[in-house]
Design a protein around this motif. Sequence first.
Motif, PDB file in Angstrom:
ATOM      1  N   ASP A   1       6.883   1.457  -0.155  1.00 46.85           N
ATOM      2  CA  ASP A   1       5.576   2.117  -0.110  1.00 46.85           C
ATOM      3  C   ASP A   1       5.408   3.162  -1.207  1.00 46.85           C
ATOM      4  O   ASP A   1       4.464   3.963  -1.177  1.00 46.85           O
ATOM      5  CB  ASP A   1       5.325   2.741   1.263  1.00 46.85           C
ATOM      6  CG  ASP A   1       6.274   3.902   1.583  1.00 46.85           C
ATOM      7  OD1 ASP A   1       7.118   4.254   0.723  1.00 46.85           O
ATOM      8  OD2 ASP A   1       6.166   4.463   2.692  1.00 46.85           O
TER       9      ASP A   1
ATOM     10  N   ARG B   1       0.839  -1.191   0.000  1.00 44.46           N
ATOM     11  CA  ARG B   1       0.000   0.000   0.000  1.00 44.46           C
ATOM     12  C   ARG B   1       0.873   1.239   0.000  1.00 44.46           C
ATOM     13  O   ARG B   1       1.935   1.257   0.608  1.00 44.46           O
ATOM     14  CB  ARG B   1      -0.934  -0.003   1.220  1.00 44.46           C
ATOM     15  CG  ARG B   1      -1.896  -1.183   1.229  1.00 44.46           C
ATOM     16  CD  ARG B   1      -2.714  -1.234   2.495  1.00 44.46           C
ATOM     17  NE  ARG B   1      -3.632  -2.385   2.476  1.00 44.46           N
ATOM     18  CZ  ARG B   1      -4.383  -2.759   3.500  1.00 44.46           C
ATOM     19  NH1 ARG B   1      -4.325  -2.061   4.639  1.00 44.46           N
ATOM     20  NH2 ARG B   1      -5.177  -3.805   3.398  1.00 44.46           N
ATOM     21  N   GLY B   2       0.397   2.267  -0.699  1.00 44.97           N
ATOM     22  CA  GLY B   2       1.153   3.508  -0.759  1.00 44.97           C
ATOM     23  C   GLY B   2       0.996   4.178  -2.101  1.00 44.97           C
ATOM     24  O   GLY B   2      -0.029   4.046  -2.761  1.00 44.97           O
ATOM     25  N   ARG B   3       2.037   4.902  -2.525  1.00 45.92           N
ATOM     26  CA  ARG B   3       1.999   5.681  -3.757  1.00 45.92           C
ATOM     27  C   ARG B   3       2.314   4.777  -4.948  1.00 45.92           C
ATOM     28  O   ARG B   3       3.375   4.135  -5.003  1.00 45.92           O
ATOM     29  CB  ARG B   3       3.015   6.814  -3.693  1.00 45.92           C
ATOM     30  CG  ARG B   3       3.043   7.697  -4.953  1.00 45.92           C
ATOM     31  CD  ARG B   3       4.159   8.719  -4.889  1.00 45.92           C
ATOM     32  NE  ARG B   3       3.970   9.636  -3.767  1.00 45.92           N
ATOM     33  CZ  ARG B   3       4.859  10.569  -3.416  1.00 45.92           C
ATOM     34  NH1 ARG B   3       6.007  10.666  -4.088  1.00 45.92           N
ATOM     35  NH2 ARG B   3       4.614  11.359  -2.389  1.00 45.92           N
TER      36      ARG B   3
ATOM     37  N   PRO C   1       3.735  -0.229  -4.818  1.00 45.61           N
ATOM     38  CA  PRO C   1       4.133  -0.708  -3.487  1.00 45.61           C
ATOM     39  C   PRO C   1       4.085  -2.235  -3.372  1.00 45.61           C
ATOM     40  O   PRO C   1       3.222  -2.888  -3.961  1.00 45.61           O
ATOM     41  CB  PRO C   1       3.116  -0.037  -2.570  1.00 45.61           C
ATOM     42  CG  PRO C   1       2.745   1.227  -3.288  1.00 45.61           C
ATOM     43  CD  PRO C   1       2.727   0.849  -4.733  1.00 45.61           C
TER      44      PRO C   1
END
Length: 216
Positions: free
Chosen positions: A120, A68-70, A103
């Motif tokens: 991430d 999860r993330g950008r 991610p």
Amino acid sequence: MCTVIVRTGLPLTLMGVRDEFADRPWEGPGEHWPDYPGVVGGRDLKAGGTWLAVDPSARRAAALLNGRGREAPDAVKVSRGDLPLRAVAAGDLPDLDLTRYDPFHLVLADPGRARLFTWDGVRLTTTVLPDGTSMIVNSGLDPASERVTAFLPRFESTADWHELITDPPSADPAALIVDHTLPDGRRFTTLSVTLLTLDTGGVTYDFTDMTADRDG
């Protein structure tokens, strides 16, 4: 892949549970990649990579989970499925331009240790998994995850992990083996489970196609 469980020690035991859209094409384990001779894994036929790679001669395995993330920019994005291949061959996470990857969590294990690499979209962190049993999900080493809360004690107390994949598939967020239909009509399900051990004397490898006895 949505869950990886690791029990450290000799032998090191690793289970990878792959959850994916039912219509995403794939094939079972084999030596599918000429650039990585001797490396075994199931192959994703859409992008060509894998979710779990094993090098029996090196007694090494690498398992991938979405993180999860950008997300990476579409113009430069590459599939994460090459990461297990690269890592299992190198014995480390190679020096790559990670900004091209969405991610991820990548578990890299050998008989001596297991490491978790987490990207991430902004920063990379590396964690040596502690002694005992660890459970990694899409949110990482997350003790608050419903799946971890429900299943980590069972993995810690069960000698034969095969028993834990016999529960009926479920849409429950706490389920280990999943099967449910999304609002857009697509089916998301557990496609396969890989159970392996890594020891100084060799590797055992057990692959289960979880779709074999299901409709659709």
